[in-house]
Structures are given as C-alpha cells and as structure tokens.
Design a protein around this motif. Structure first.
Motif, PDB file in Angstrom:
ATOM      1  N   LEU A   1      10.566   7.280   8.901  1.00 49.23           N
ATOM      2  CA  LEU A   1       9.649   6.059   8.990  1.00 49.23           C
ATOM      3  C   LEU A   1      10.614   4.774   7.887  1.00 49.23           C
ATOM      4  O   LEU A   1       9.862   3.710   8.245  1.00 49.23           O
ATOM      5  CB  LEU A   1       8.696   6.216   7.716  1.00 49.23           C
ATOM      6  N   ALA A   2      11.761   4.768   7.358  1.00 47.68           N
ATOM      7  CA  ALA A   2      12.697   4.318   6.808  1.00 47.68           C
ATOM      8  C   ALA A   2      13.035   2.902   7.784  1.00 47.68           C
ATOM      9  O   ALA A   2      12.781   2.080   8.447  1.00 47.68           O
ATOM     10  CB  ALA A   2      13.033   4.299   6.096  1.00 47.68           C
ATOM     11  N   PRO A   3      13.529   3.578   8.812  1.00 44.28           N
ATOM     12  CA  PRO A   3      14.246   3.152   9.844  1.00 44.28           C
ATOM     13  C   PRO A   3      13.132   2.649  10.689  1.00 44.28           C
ATOM     14  O   PRO A   3      13.830   1.308  11.329  1.00 44.28           O
ATOM     15  CB  PRO A   3      15.073   4.059  10.106  1.00 44.28           C
ATOM     16  N   ALA A   4      12.558   3.285  10.686  1.00 44.14           N
ATOM     17  CA  ALA A   4      11.122   2.904  11.912  1.00 44.14           C
ATOM     18  C   ALA A   4      10.324   1.191  11.066  1.00 44.14           C
ATOM     19  O   ALA A   4      10.231   0.483  12.294  1.00 44.14           O
ATOM     20  CB  ALA A   4       9.984   4.078  12.168  1.00 44.14           C
ATOM     21  N   LEU A   5      10.352   2.007  10.037  1.00 43.04           N
ATOM     22  CA  LEU A   5       9.495   0.476   9.262  1.00 43.04           C
ATOM     23  C   LEU A   5      10.352  -0.781   9.169  1.00 43.04           C
ATOM     24  O   LEU A   5       9.799  -1.561  10.139  1.00 43.04           O
ATOM     25  CB  LEU A   5       9.530   0.457   7.980  1.00 43.04           C
ATOM     26  N   HIS A   6      11.693  -0.990   9.468  1.00 40.61           N
ATOM     27  CA  HIS A   6      12.695  -1.572   9.521  1.00 40.61           C
ATOM     28  C   HIS A   6      12.833  -2.271  10.607  1.00 40.61           C
ATOM     29  O   HIS A   6      13.134  -3.745  11.520  1.00 40.61           O
ATOM     30  CB  HIS A   6      14.381  -1.168   9.701  1.00 40.61           C
ATOM     31  N   ILE A   7      12.952  -1.486  11.955  1.00 42.49           N
ATOM     32  CA  ILE A   7      13.051  -1.798  13.187  1.00 42.49           C
ATOM     33  C   ILE A   7      12.025  -2.491  13.972  1.00 42.49           C
ATOM     34  O   ILE A   7      11.846  -3.586  14.468  1.00 42.49           O
ATOM     35  CB  ILE A   7      13.342  -0.672  14.367  1.00 42.49           C
ATOM     36  N   SER A   8      10.357  -2.116  13.527  1.00 43.00           N
ATOM     37  CA  SER A   8       9.758  -2.709  14.122  1.00 43.00           C
ATOM     38  C   SER A   8       9.084  -3.887  13.095  1.00 43.00           C
ATOM     39  O   SER A   8       8.788  -4.795  13.788  1.00 43.00           O
ATOM     40  CB  SER A   8       8.330  -1.707  13.757  1.00 43.00           C
ATOM     41  N   TYR A   9       9.221  -3.911  12.217  1.00 39.97           N
ATOM     42  CA  TYR A   9       9.810  -5.455  11.277  1.00 39.97           C
ATOM     43  C   TYR A   9      10.835  -6.383  12.138  1.00 39.97           C
ATOM     44  O   TYR A   9      10.409  -7.522  12.466  1.00 39.97           O
ATOM     45  CB  TYR A   9       9.972  -5.279   9.921  1.00 39.97           C
TER      46      TYR A   9
ATOM     47  N   THR B   1      -0.998  -5.202   9.020  1.00 39.11           N
ATOM     48  CA  THR B   1      -1.099  -4.261  10.139  1.00 39.11           C
ATOM     49  C   THR B   1      -0.571  -2.878   9.988  1.00 39.11           C
ATOM     50  O   THR B   1      -0.713  -2.036  10.433  1.00 39.11           O
ATOM     51  CB  THR B   1      -0.580  -5.081  11.439  1.00 39.11           C
ATOM     52  N   MET B   2       0.973  -3.705   9.726  1.00 39.91           N
ATOM     53  CA  MET B   2       2.241  -3.120   9.261  1.00 39.91           C
ATOM     54  C   MET B   2       2.046  -1.841   8.377  1.00 39.91           C
ATOM     55  O   MET B   2       2.669  -0.165   8.079  1.00 39.91           O
ATOM     56  CB  MET B   2       3.081  -3.699   9.222  1.00 39.91           C
ATOM     57  N   ALA B   3       0.790  -2.028   7.234  1.00 35.97           N
ATOM     58  CA  ALA B   3       0.815  -1.880   5.907  1.00 35.97           C
ATOM     59  C   ALA B   3      -0.432  -0.094   6.430  1.00 35.97           C
ATOM     60  O   ALA B   3       0.169   0.193   5.779  1.00 35.97           O
ATOM     61  CB  ALA B   3       0.658  -2.451   4.537  1.00 35.97           C
ATOM     62  N   ILE B   4      -1.306  -0.598   7.043  1.00 33.92           N
ATOM     63  CA  ILE B   4      -1.925   0.258   7.604  1.00 33.92           C
ATOM     64  C   ILE B   4      -1.627   1.118   8.361  1.00 33.92           C
ATOM     65  O   ILE B   4      -1.555   2.651   8.253  1.00 33.92           O
ATOM     66  CB  ILE B   4      -3.206  -0.665   7.844  1.00 33.92           C
ATOM     67  N   GLY B   5      -1.248   0.858   9.754  1.00 36.18           N
ATOM     68  CA  GLY B   5      -0.121   1.087  10.811  1.00 36.18           C
ATOM     69  C   GLY B   5       0.732   2.540   9.941  1.00 36.18           C
ATOM     70  O   GLY B   5       0.469   3.279  10.488  1.00 36.18           O
ATOM     71  N   PHE B   6       1.660   2.213   8.791  1.00 35.55           N
ATOM     72  CA  PHE B   6       2.695   3.024   7.937  1.00 35.55           C
ATOM     73  C   PHE B   6       1.805   3.462   7.558  1.00 35.55           C
ATOM     74  O   PHE B   6       2.720   5.127   6.969  1.00 35.55           O
ATOM     75  CB  PHE B   6       3.695   1.903   7.882  1.00 35.55           C
TER      76      PHE B   6
END
Length: 132
Positions: free
Chosen positions: A75-83, A92-97
C-alpha cells in the motif's frame, strides 16, 4: 576405509515450499486436504483428514509482523502513485486506503498464520519433529 553411513534425510524430508503453499491456503501442511484453522486464527489440534498433530505450533506474533510487512510494502507505493498521479481529496484517500489496509490485513492474517505453522512443521520446529 569405506564410509558406510546411510543417508536417512531423504525418507524424513519435509519440503518447505509445498508446505508453505498448503499453509497459505489454510490447509494441513502434511496432506493439503484438512483444515488448518477452525476459526479465524485458532489452529486445529489435529488434521481432520490425516490426523497430523498441529498443536505444537508457536506462531505467536510472527503472522502479524508478516502481515504488516506485506500490507505496508503493497500500500505504501500505491499511496504514493495515487497521490502523484491523481491528487485525490485527502479524506477520499484516507478513507480509501484505510479500507484497503483493513481488508488486506484481514485477508492476509490467517494465511500468514497458516504459512508460519506450515514452516514450523516443515522444519520440524517446536515439537513437530516427533510427528511423521
């Protein structure tokens, strides 16, 4: 002088990778058929199919650490890529992740427990050496 030692490791060999795959599937590491867990994280005392004793396990905190390690690395790389690519709203990001983290953790935790128990069985750790 001749060496007359007999290699008995082949007959007592327990392959690690097949056992890990069976454990990840929450199946008995010996036969691959019986259920390893009887509730979310409780290990059965014996396999219902082959009778292998499973109560020797000492999984403790290992599965939780492995789950945290995997979820974090996924999830850390996914968080970075999505941001970087989409710049979603912070809520939205906090709830989704958060949902993704909880769902992935709940999915992986029993599978990691099965893999740890299977690894201990394959390596004959903590009392598993007495079994066949």
């Amino acid at each position: 002088m001749t060496d007359q030692t007999i290699d008995t490791t082949a007959e007592n060999e327990r392959p690690t990778w097949p056992a890990l795959v069976k454990g990840f599937r929450c199946k008995c590491p010996n036969c691959g058929e019986g259920k390893l867990l009887h509730s979310y994280l409780k290990v059965n005392d014996n396999c219902s199919n082959c009778g292998e004793e499973l109560f020797h396990n000492r999984a403790d905190d290992g599965p939780a650490y492995l789950t945290i390690l995997l979820v974090g690395h996924l999830l850390a790389p996914a968080l970075h890529i999505s941001y970087v690519n989409w710049r979603p709203d912070p809520w939205t990001m906090a709830i989704g992740f958060s949902i993704g983290c909880i769902a992935l953790s709940l999915f992986l935790l029993p599978r990691m427990k099965g893999a740890v128990v299977a690894y201990q069985w394959a390596r004959r750790m903590h009392g598993f050496e007495k079994s066949s």
